[in-house]
Design an enzyme around this catalytic site. Structure first.
Site, short mmCIF file in Angstrom:
data_model
loop_
_atom_site.label_atom_id
_atom_site.label_comp_id
_atom_site.label_asym_id
_atom_site.label_seq_id
_atom_site.Cartn_x
_atom_site.Cartn_y
_atom_site.Cartn_z
N ASP A 63 6.66 87.76 -17.68
CA ASP A 63 8.21 86.87 -16.39
C ASP A 63 8.50 87.18 -15.80
O ASP A 63 9.40 86.36 -15.13
CB ASP A 63 9.12 87.62 -17.40
CG ASP A 63 8.97 88.44 -18.66
OD1 ASP A 63 8.75 87.52 -19.87
OD2 ASP A 63 9.86 88.64 -20.04
N ASP A 114 12.80 90.93 -16.38
CA ASP A 114 13.72 90.24 -17.89
C ASP A 114 15.00 89.89 -17.28
O ASP A 114 16.02 90.43 -18.09
CB ASP A 114 13.71 91.42 -19.43
CG ASP A 114 14.16 90.88 -19.87
OD1 ASP A 114 14.21 89.30 -20.27
OD2 ASP A 114 14.80 91.08 -21.27
N ASP A 121 9.55 92.93 -33.03
CA ASP A 121 10.47 92.95 -31.78
C ASP A 121 11.88 93.30 -31.70
O ASP A 121 12.62 92.86 -30.98
CB ASP A 121 10.36 91.05 -31.99
CG ASP A 121 9.41 89.59 -31.10
OD1 ASP A 121 8.58 90.52 -31.03
OD2 ASP A 121 9.29 89.28 -32.28
#
Length: 511
Positions: A174, A136, A324
């Site tokens: 990612d 990330d 989230d």
């Protein structure tokens, strides 16, 4: 193991795709019964030319974790009005199990506990690997192995627990799409490590299907993603790629995007795609809201019966109902969020039922991930429930209460800000002597602030003097009790807190 706090990140610009923080606890699992729900045949035009044949058998039964957060909640709350819908539409379904805690000494046993239980149940586990260094790009899901050499060793230990049965590996969300923080050499080194990871998994577990990071349809172009995947060894050391993990893009858009990526790769016969449909039933939220946005819905139930040979499966990689980071601590199960997603779904699954039984063994692994483009800063934490004293007498005004007397109110307002945006967790405590039904919390937003999404309440209008109203499942605040909700917004200039809080017309104190 208690999941660590993870925090969402705002979008850096309107052109940037949405980020979706996600946190998943991967536990050693016992036996589970049940059948993955039948999927929908998706009639989507193949814009990428001839498609390869699928590699997951139709009718594959994906593993349902009998110790997942949602299954435990369903078992512990049989009298909750939300329980039947959550049970039928979420707890009954197979979902991804995440491995993102760097624990080299236990990872093999952690994985083996899952794969052994899945094999005993005649099911195929979906395992999300999330441990790449500098994951990330140091943002909300920062962490991972300390370096690539350590990562390579960790992946080999992970692979050693897979065994000879079938498994689906979601390799590093990612990792291919989000590389803005890496130099050209660092990107090359990462891609080489991902290729080694795929090779190590295949060597240890020939029946494992490895899917690499394909981003999603609102991120990199198909040709750019294909180039990155090729550099990461997808042609030789993977079985395909995944898209839309923890995102909200429609299945039709993701299928077309996946086919375009496959076409850019030359439509190799050994490669296919899987799509995360866990929360895309209503598509993405308006205004770019990405952190537990309201109005979303579960999508197509997990299945390998996709009706399209280019798409191996529709999966629920992101477990619906796990926050989230705005509706609650990231990765924790929030029944309000789960209920909203489930109740907005189109229908119950056509097969299956509530997952039951099973024996939990072994250790646990925690972690998470964020998908999307570049964003900046920000920390979100949950609010604090506060209850107060007793107030009696007076005349009730501004709404309906559960009896006579003026409602007393105390508000705990916990904002988290970043450049141009914020989230707020709000706890409304009823310090009066009677219950407040159909509660409405009024407050005034400072000039320049706009609400973009809310959870556990409706907030209207989007600016100025606004009112947050409870929903059907949390419409009452008992005497001495509280309810919590939250919202996300934008602001211009300097951030300032709202003012003039009232509960059904009665003035509230604020902390």
């Amino acid at each position: 193991m208690t999941p660590p706090i993870r925090t969402p990140r705002p979008e850096a610009a309107a052109a940037a795709p949405a980020h979706r923080p996600r946190l998943r606890t991967a536990l050693a699992i016992g036996l589970a019964a049940g059948l993955a729900a039948a999927g929908l045949v998706l009639g989507t035009e193949n814009t990428a030319g001839a498609a390869p044949q699928g590699s997951l058998p139709a009718g594959t039964q994906f593993y349902k974790d009998p110790n997942s957060q949602v299954v435990r909640w369903v078992a512990a709350n049989p009298g909750d009005s939300r329980q039947p819908v959550i049970s039928r539409r979420i707890a009954s379904q197979p979902q991804g199990i995440w491995f993102a805690n760097y624990s080299p000494s236990t990872i093999t046993n952690d994985v083996r506990a899952v794969t052994t239980a899945a094999a005993s149940a005649g099911q195929v586990p979906v395992l999300a690997v999330y441990e790449i260094p500098n994951r990330d790009c140091g943002g909300a899901s920062a962490g991972g192995a300390p370096d690539l050499a350590s990562y390579d060793a960790w992946v080999r230990n992970f692979a050693a627990g897979l065994g000879s049965g079938q498994s689906v590996i979601i390799l590093e969300p990612d990792s291919v799409s989000l590389t803005t923080c890496l130099s050209a050499q660092q990107q090359s080194d990462r891609f080489a490590s991902l290729s080694r990871a795929g090779a190590a998994i295949h060597a240890a577990a020939p029946n494992a299907k490895v899917y690499m990071d394909g981003g999603h349809s609102a991120w990199n172009s198909a040709s750019e993603q294909a180039t990155r995947l090729r550099n990461a060894g997808i042609l030789t050391n993977a079985d395909g790629f995944f898209t839309n993990v923890s995102n909200f893009n429609t299945t039709a858009n993701e299928v077309n995007y996946a086919k375009n990526v496959l076409a850019a790769l030359g439509n190799p016969a050994n490669l296919h795609a899987v799509v995360d449909t866990s929360r895309n039933g209503n598509g993405p939220a308006g205004g770019g809201a990405w952190c537990d946005p309201s109005g979303r819905a579960i999508g197509t139930y997990p299945t390998s019966n996709t009706g399209d040979p280019a798409i191996d499966a529709f999966l629920w990689v992101k477990p619906p109902g796990e926050a989230d980071g705005c509706a609650g601590t990231a990765g924790t199960f929030i029944p309000d969020v789960a209920y909203q997603l489930a109740s907005a779904g189109a229908s119950d699954p056509t097969t299956g039922g509530t997952t039951t039984g099973g024996t939990t063994t072994g250790g646990s692994t925690t972690g998470g991930s964020t998908t999307g483009g570049t964003t900046t800063g920000g920390t979100t934490t949950g609010g604090t429930t506060t209850t107060g004293g007793t107030t009696t007498g007076g005349t009730t005004t501004g709404g309906t209460t559960g009896g006579t007397g003026t409602p007393g109110c105390k508000v705990t307002f916990t904002p988290q800000t970043w450049t141009g945006g914020f989230t707020a967790n709000v706890t409304v405590a009823n310090t009066g002597s009677t219950a407040v039904n159909s509660w409405k919390l009024g407050f005034t937003l400072p000039s320049g602030q706009t609400v973009t999404s809310a959870w556990n309440a409706t907030v209207t209008p989007s600016s100025g003097a606004v009112t947050a109203s409870g929903l059907s499942y949390n419409a009452q605040i008992p005497a001495g009790g509280s309810q919590s909700f939250g919202f996300q917004g934008t602001f211009s200039g300097s951030y300032a807190q709202p003012a003039a809080f009232t509960l059904n017309g009665a003035t509230c104190t604020v902390s």
